[in-house]
Design an enzyme around this catalytic site. Structure first.
Site, PDB file in Angstrom:
ATOM      1  N   LYS A  79      53.448  44.038  52.320  1.00 60.24           N
ATOM      2  CA  LYS A  79      53.192  44.565  53.651  1.00 60.24           C
ATOM      3  C   LYS A  79      52.531  43.453  54.464  1.00 60.24           C
ATOM      4  O   LYS A  79      51.331  43.239  54.386  1.00 60.24           O
ATOM      5  CB  LYS A  79      52.309  45.817  53.583  1.00 60.24           C
ATOM      6  N   GLU A 117      40.462  39.692  48.670  1.00 61.62           N
ATOM      7  CA  GLU A 117      39.946  38.445  49.238  1.00 61.62           C
ATOM      8  C   GLU A 117      39.556  38.788  50.663  1.00 61.62           C
ATOM      9  O   GLU A 117      40.403  38.942  51.531  1.00 61.62           O
ATOM     10  CB  GLU A 117      41.015  37.353  49.164  1.00 61.62           C
ATOM     11  N   CYS A 147      39.239  32.540  56.678  1.00 56.10           N
ATOM     12  CA  CYS A 147      38.108  33.209  56.021  1.00 56.10           C
ATOM     13  C   CYS A 147      37.134  32.220  55.401  1.00 56.10           C
ATOM     14  O   CYS A 147      36.023  32.597  55.027  1.00 56.10           O
ATOM     15  CB  CYS A 147      38.618  34.182  54.967  1.00 56.10           C
ATOM     16  N   GLU A 172      31.206  37.109  60.850  1.00 57.81           N
ATOM     17  CA  GLU A 172      32.275  36.115  60.946  1.00 57.81           C
ATOM     18  C   GLU A 172      32.878  36.131  62.349  1.00 57.81           C
ATOM     19  O   GLU A 172      33.444  37.137  62.769  1.00 57.81           O
ATOM     20  CB  GLU A 172      33.331  36.457  59.895  1.00 57.81           C
TER      21      GLU A 172
END
Length: 493
Positions: free
Chosen positions: A187, A262, A296, A393
């Site tokens: 996906k 992750e 990330c 972040e």
């Protein structure tokens, strides 16, 4: 180059797919609904792809489940050959794939070329690793017994991938899954589905059997729910936000699936007084501004020791000023647009929060004159731990500078977060590299280096940055189950 001419060129190569892949067949959404894919650098519509949901996903799961029986029974050498052929095709079509990545994701073409190589390297690595899935023999407690441990594929894998690395985040999951005998339902992000579909087309061209690789896209909650609720899906692997990762983890509990996550980071970059200034500036620049800060593992907090702070800030500022922003197809551009308007608004809110709490914008701090979703490379000083820029972040081209006095203080600040993915250290003191690397609560640490990801090393975080590892010999274990077999009555003749 115009969007349409690039799209036409890719279409002529046979890689411009705009349908989902289920059981080896290219299909539309069953209700005919579509979703537009945009070029973030121009706002132009590149294509429309199916807006799929539960029904299509369930069929993809069934297809993968049926294919698993035969795919898992192939020898490791046979699966290895299929993966090697897929790798060769990815590299043969490196230019077209890179153009597709730049077209739908926005990163500079040079970076996109790098991603294709990086992504393909996972397929090559795991084509080789497929033949090294070893079991074990355990010394028995009785003379008439023999004890062995088998490693077997977990089954159907649901792979949910993000938009920032639309090829590599797929191959990093699908490579090890296929290598050990699993089948997959992918996906991809609705923002960047075209790269995933092109990679799937090449998988078919490589001869990988129908149903082994399936791709569905569209209604993310419905697709996710179908993957989570299905008893035929035995593993979920996801790269994305921590918030979504927590939902997937909770949802997987219903059928007790294996989960690899992750998730988000809040990477500290520690620059000590004894660092080589040029190395520190170059490494921090790479760690912060790659992919417009949309990774990330991007340096989210730059902690600089007070003795080198002024020199570093001056040199870093000059380096950031030289970053060329623009369409990823333009020569010399190193920073493209952010993925969408929501991403820009998030960056704006973080910067405004910092300013309201006393931070100073040394460079940038606003939307770029190019308009759309372009944002100026930004450096902010006097950042404090309570500011959003330090706590969360930012996922954009904003570099917050913080000062520290001692090594102990730097470690304390660096670890003061729920995230634990990547961290960076710049120092010429060998003893310090060991002390600090061991003290940092992160899954990855770069020492005097800002670009540390590679297919041969384990990638993953601690704390709320995830579970499991991707890449390396350790990455294939995430797709395997251990089975203990005890043979009795072995002394009978």
């Amino acid at each position: 180059m115009e969007t349409k001419s690039i799209a036409t060129r890719i279409q002529n190569s046979g890689l411009f797919r705009t349908q989902g892949l289920i059981g080896g067949k290219w299909v539309d959404a069953y209700d005919g609904k579509t979703i537009k894919v945009n070029n973030p650098a121009t706002g132009e519509i590149i294509a429309e792809v199916p807006y799929m949901g539960k029904r299509e996903t369930n069929d993809a799961i069934s297809s993968a489940y049926d294919a698993f029986n035969s795919w898992s029974k192939l020898t490791a050498a046979e699966r290895s050959k299929y993966l090697r052929e897929w790798y060769d095709l990815l590299m043969t079509h490196k230019e077209e794939l890179a153009q597709l990545i730049t077209l739908e994701q926005g990163k500079p073409l040079k970076d996109a070329m790098g991603e294709v190589t990086y992504g393909a390297d996972f397929i090559e690595f795991f084509s080789e690793e497929a033949k090294r899935v070893y079991g074990d023999v355990i010394p028995a407690t009785s003379s008439d017994r023999r004890l062995v441990v088998l490693k077997q594929p977990v089954g159907v894998v649901g792979a949910i991938t993000p938009w920032n690395f639309p090829l590599a985040m797929i191959t990093r999951k699908v490579g090890p899954a296929l290598a050990c005998g699993c089948t997959v339902v992918i996906k991809p992000s609705e923002f960047t589905p075209l790269t995933a579909l092109a990679a799937a087309e090449l998988a078919l061209q490589a001869g990988i059997p129908q149903g082994v690789v399936n791709v569905v896209m569209g209604n993310a909650p419905d697709i996710g729910e179908a993957l989570l609720s299905s008893t035929q899906v035995r593993k979920i692997t996801f790269t994305g936000s921590t918030a979504v990762g927590k939902k997937l983890m909770a949802g997987a509990a219903g059928t007790v699936k294996k989960v690899s996550l992750e998730l988000g980071g809040n990477a500290p970059c520690l620059v000590f007084d004894d660092a080589d200034l040029d190395v520190a500036v170059k490494g921090t620049l790479a760690a912060k501004f790659r992919n417009s800060g949309q990774t990330c593992v991007c340096a989210n907090r730059i902690l600089v020791q007070e003795g080198i702070y002024e020199k570093f800030a001056d040199a870093f500022l000059k380096a950031v000023q030289n970053l060329q922003v623009g369409d990823g197809f333009t020569e010399g551009v190193v920073q493209g647009p952010l993925i969408n308007e929501a991403a820009v608004k998030k960056v704006e809110s973080f910067v405004q929060d910092a300013i309201s709490k006393g931070a100073k914008v040394l460079l940038g701090g606003k939307r770029h004159s190019l308009g759309l979703t372009f944002y100026e490379p930004t450096v902010v000083s006097d950042v404090k731990n309570e500011m959003l820029l330090a706590k969360e972040e930012v996922f954009g081209p904003v570099a917050p500078l913080l000062q520290f006095k001692t090594e102990e203080e730097a470690i304390r600040i660096a670890n003061d977060t729920n995230a634990g993915l990547a961290a960076y250290i710049f120092t010429n003191n060998v003893q310090r590299t060991w002390r600090v690397s061991e003290a940092l609560e992160y899954g990855l640490v770069g020492v005097n280096e800002g670009l540390i990801s590679t297919e041969v090393a384990p990638f993953g975080g601690v704390k709320q940055s995830g579970l499991g590892r991707e890449g390396s010999k350790y990455g294939i274990d995430e797709y395997l189950e251990l089975k203990y077999v005890c043979f009795g009555d072995m002394n009978r003749k």
